[in-house]
Design an enzyme around this catalytic site. Structure first.
Site, mmCIF file in Angstrom:
data_model
loop_
_atom_site.group_PDB
_atom_site.id
_atom_site.type_symbol
_atom_site.label_atom_id
_atom_site.label_comp_id
_atom_site.label_asym_id
_atom_site.label_seq_id
_atom_site.Cartn_x
_atom_site.Cartn_y
_atom_site.Cartn_z
ATOM 1 N N CYS A 128 142.163 15.141 64.577
ATOM 2 C CA CYS A 128 142.569 14.324 63.432
ATOM 3 C C CYS A 128 142.254 15.036 62.127
ATOM 4 C CB CYS A 128 141.791 13.010 63.425
ATOM 5 S SG CYS A 128 142.338 11.864 64.662
ATOM 6 N N ALA B 148 145.623 12.928 67.207
ATOM 7 C CA ALA B 148 145.871 11.541 67.603
ATOM 8 C C ALA B 148 146.838 10.933 66.594
ATOM 9 C CB ALA B 148 144.566 10.766 67.628
ATOM 10 N N LEU C 49 132.693 22.423 73.542
ATOM 11 C CA LEU C 49 131.764 23.544 73.374
ATOM 12 C C LEU C 49 132.076 24.724 74.291
ATOM 13 C CD1 LEU C 49 128.335 21.804 72.657
ATOM 14 C CD2 LEU C 49 129.809 23.065 71.073
ATOM 15 N N ARG D 280 144.550 12.243 78.198
ATOM 16 C CA ARG D 280 143.146 12.552 77.891
ATOM 17 C C ARG D 280 142.284 11.363 78.293
ATOM 18 N NH1 ARG D 280 139.930 15.559 72.968
ATOM 19 N NH2 ARG D 280 140.740 17.368 74.063
ATOM 20 N N PRO E 39 143.507 18.355 70.353
ATOM 21 C CA PRO E 39 143.953 17.496 69.238
ATOM 22 C C PRO E 39 142.802 17.235 68.270
ATOM 23 C CG PRO E 39 143.677 16.209 71.273
ATOM 24 C CD PRO E 39 143.517 17.653 71.645
ATOM 25 N N GLY F 233 138.426 23.040 70.148
ATOM 26 C CA GLY F 233 138.646 22.346 68.887
ATOM 27 C C GLY F 233 138.035 23.111 67.734
ATOM 28 N N ARG F 234 136.729 22.953 67.588
ATOM 29 C CA ARG F 234 136.074 23.496 66.401
ATOM 30 C C ARG F 234 136.141 25.005 66.296
ATOM 31 N NH1 ARG F 234 130.966 19.905 67.720
ATOM 32 N NH2 ARG F 234 131.831 20.398 69.775
ATOM 33 N N TYR G 287 139.161 4.576 72.152
ATOM 34 C CA TYR G 287 140.347 3.991 71.529
ATOM 35 C C TYR G 287 141.019 3.052 72.528
ATOM 36 C CZ TYR G 287 139.093 7.235 67.936
ATOM 37 O OH TYR G 287 138.375 7.891 66.967
ATOM 38 N N GLN H 50 149.458 14.161 70.648
ATOM 39 C CA GLN H 50 148.642 13.139 71.296
ATOM 40 C C GLN H 50 149.049 11.775 70.747
ATOM 41 O OE1 GLN H 50 144.401 12.728 70.371
ATOM 42 N NE2 GLN H 50 143.967 12.811 72.564
HETATM 43 C C1 LIG Z 1 137.920 17.460 63.246
HETATM 44 C C2 LIG Z 1 138.031 16.907 64.640
HETATM 45 C C3 LIG Z 1 138.992 15.941 64.906
HETATM 46 C C4 LIG Z 1 139.160 15.462 66.219
HETATM 47 N N1 LIG Z 1 140.194 14.597 66.488
HETATM 48 C C5 LIG Z 1 140.486 14.291 67.776
HETATM 49 C C6 LIG Z 1 141.691 13.622 68.100
HETATM 50 O O1 LIG Z 1 142.555 13.379 67.262
HETATM 51 N N2 LIG Z 1 141.896 13.303 69.405
HETATM 52 C C7 LIG Z 1 140.995 13.625 70.381
HETATM 53 O O2 LIG Z 1 141.233 13.296 71.533
HETATM 54 N N3 LIG Z 1 139.875 14.309 70.093
HETATM 55 C C8 LIG Z 1 139.624 14.674 68.828
HETATM 56 N N4 LIG Z 1 138.543 15.462 68.551
HETATM 57 C C9 LIG Z 1 137.755 16.008 69.677
HETATM 58 C C10 LIG Z 1 138.300 17.391 70.062
HETATM 59 O O3 LIG Z 1 139.627 17.295 70.557
HETATM 60 C C11 LIG Z 1 137.415 18.048 71.131
HETATM 61 O O4 LIG Z 1 137.486 17.301 72.315
HETATM 62 C C12 LIG Z 1 135.956 18.163 70.682
HETATM 63 O O5 LIG Z 1 135.896 18.678 69.353
HETATM 64 C C13 LIG Z 1 135.153 19.053 71.609
HETATM 65 O O6 LIG Z 1 135.692 20.346 71.653
HETATM 66 P P1 LIG Z 1 135.066 21.568 70.780
HETATM 67 O O7 LIG Z 1 133.613 21.673 71.155
HETATM 68 O O8 LIG Z 1 135.867 22.771 71.229
HETATM 69 O O9 LIG Z 1 135.242 21.252 69.349
HETATM 70 C C14 LIG Z 1 138.319 15.924 67.249
HETATM 71 C C15 LIG Z 1 137.334 16.862 66.946
HETATM 72 C C16 LIG Z 1 137.196 17.371 65.683
HETATM 73 C C17 LIG Z 1 136.148 18.436 65.416
#
Ligand SMILES: Cc1cc2nc3c(=O)[nH]c(=O)nc-3n(C[C@H](O)[C@H](O)[C@H](O)COP(=O)(O)O)c2cc1C
Length: 364
Positions: free
Chosen positions: A27, A61, A304, A232, A25, A326-327, A184, A103
């Site tokens: 945002c 979220a 990561l 989560r 997820p 995510g990223r 949160y 989420q």
């Molecule tokens: C732009 C952005 C928005 C995010 N929004 C949420 C969210 O809405 N809910 C959540 O649980 N985590 C959120 N995260 C965290 C990601 O879900 C993820 O756990 C985190 O980026 C680590 O994973 P990654 O290294 O693959 O990016 C967000 C991360 C990014 C980069």
């Protein structure tokens, strides 16, 4: 039995995921109307990653109540207009063969903040924000002081998770995820760093976990037997021993399983700004592995995991049942198709329109 692979299907209750590489997820803070209704941006953002081969796409979220939004630009799911806008997005995700998750969230004391573009810190009521709620009146550093929630407000929040779950199912979502991480509302109740209540919602681990389990049971009641529900969690506040700990997470994960959770999506941190976090490739994977092993519940790992080999290794070694990214999906919405290609796995869900993208060594 051979070990599952990143590209083998996974079934939880009535949903089969075509693979185990999922979109975390994220945002977008992109609801310009500030009415919680997702827009074409969300359609293209989430739809692109479904087209790109993900097994599950989890929408950001999404607040269960207006005051549960992190920013005024968050998506929400408390009315029919929002439900109908989500339904269009879910329909497109399904057309691409991916499962759709959402989420469900309440931002608690971290609500009513700026999204970055316009400024930082709290959006005041005069600027169109609101007074945030929390378990106690302890603020997150730099943000507004929250009002400690009354019993009626706690009951309203629990009920709102159920109402949003109903709307999400009506919109067609396959998976519901409770957001109990990242500082949160639900995480704020869990952690002694943000919860100093003296009633049955504070104090002992059982008391601090009460609202999370009540919300879980409410969502399971609404979801019935067929729909997978994820939670989560932040495995640790990275402030051991005084904060929320991995031991607490293992205990809570077992209780959540008994209350009907199908998978724990294991993240970490977010409840205090000065946490001592050690970051590196797959840095949260050991938490997912420990929860899976000790609480006997399926997990997903996140954080990561950007290398297809690492993602495949996490699943093949039984550290988690799935990997969320995510990223990497922001950098490349087709990350799942690319991962399959790089791992030499043939998948049958390249979009027909894009099949020629697989012809690397001949004229187009
Ligand atoms: C732009 C952005 C928005 C995010 N929004 C949420 C969210 O809405 N809910 C959540 O649980 N985590 C959120 N995260 C965290 C990601 O879900 C993820 O756990 C985190 O980026 C680590 O994973 P990654 O290294 O693959 O990016 C967000 C991360 C990014 C980069």
């Amino acid at each position: 039995m051979t070990a599952p692979s990143l590209f083998s299907p996974l079934t939880l209750r009535g949903t089969t995921f075509r693979n185990r590489l999922w979109v975390a997820p994220m945002c977008q803070y992109s609801v310009e109307e500030r009415d919680g209704v997702p827009t074409d941006w969300h359609l293209v953002h989430l739809g692109g990653m479904a087209r790109g081969g993900a097994g599950l796409v989890v929408a950001e979220a999404t607040a269960v109540l207006p005051e549960g939004r992190i920013t005024p630009w968050d998506t929400g799911l408390w009315n029919d207009e929002q439900r109908d806008a989500w339904a269009r997005i879910v329909s497109f995700i399904h057309s691409q063969g991916a499962a759709a998750g959402i989420q469900l969230a309440h931002a608690g004391r971290k609500a009513s903040t700026h999204r970055g573009q316009e400024g930082r810190g709290a959006v005041t009521p005069a600027e169109g924000g609101w007074e945030p709620l929390g378990p106690s009146d302890l603020p997150f550093a730099g943000l507004a002081e929250p009002a400690a929630m009354s019993h009626a407000q706690i009951a309203d929040a629990v009920a709102a998770f159920g109402t949003s779950a109903r709307l999400a199912l009506d919109a067609g979502f396959d998976v519901l995820e409770l957001h109990a991480a990242h500082g949160y509302l639900l995480h704020e109740f869990l952690s002694p760093l943000s919860n100093d209540r003296t009633d049955e919602y504070g104090g002992s681990l059982e008391n601090r976990a009460r609202i999370v389990l009540e919300s879980m049971k409410e969502v399971r009641r609404v979801a019935g037997e067929n729909v997978p529900v994820f939670v989560r969690l932040s495995a640790t506040d990275w402030m051991e021993p005084e904060g929320w700990t991995l031991e607490d997470t293992v205990a809570l994960s077992g209780w959540l399983r008994e209350a009907g959770a199908d998978l724990i999506d294991v993240s970490s941190g977010g409840n205090v700004p000065d946490a001592r976090i050690t970051v590196g490739p797959g840095y949260q994977v050991p938490f997912a592995a420990e929860v899976r092993e000790r609480a006997s519940v399926p997990t997903s790992a996140v954080g990561l995991v950007t290398d297809p080999e690492l993602a495949a290794h996490v699943v093949a070694t039984g550290q988690a049942d799935a990997v969320m990214a995510g990223r990497e999906f922001l950098r490349d919405p087709h990350f799942a198709l690319r991962a399959a290609h790089e791992l030499g796995v043939t998948v049958d869900y390249w979009p027909t329109q894009y099949e020629r993208g697989t012809f690397a060594d001949r004229p187009a």
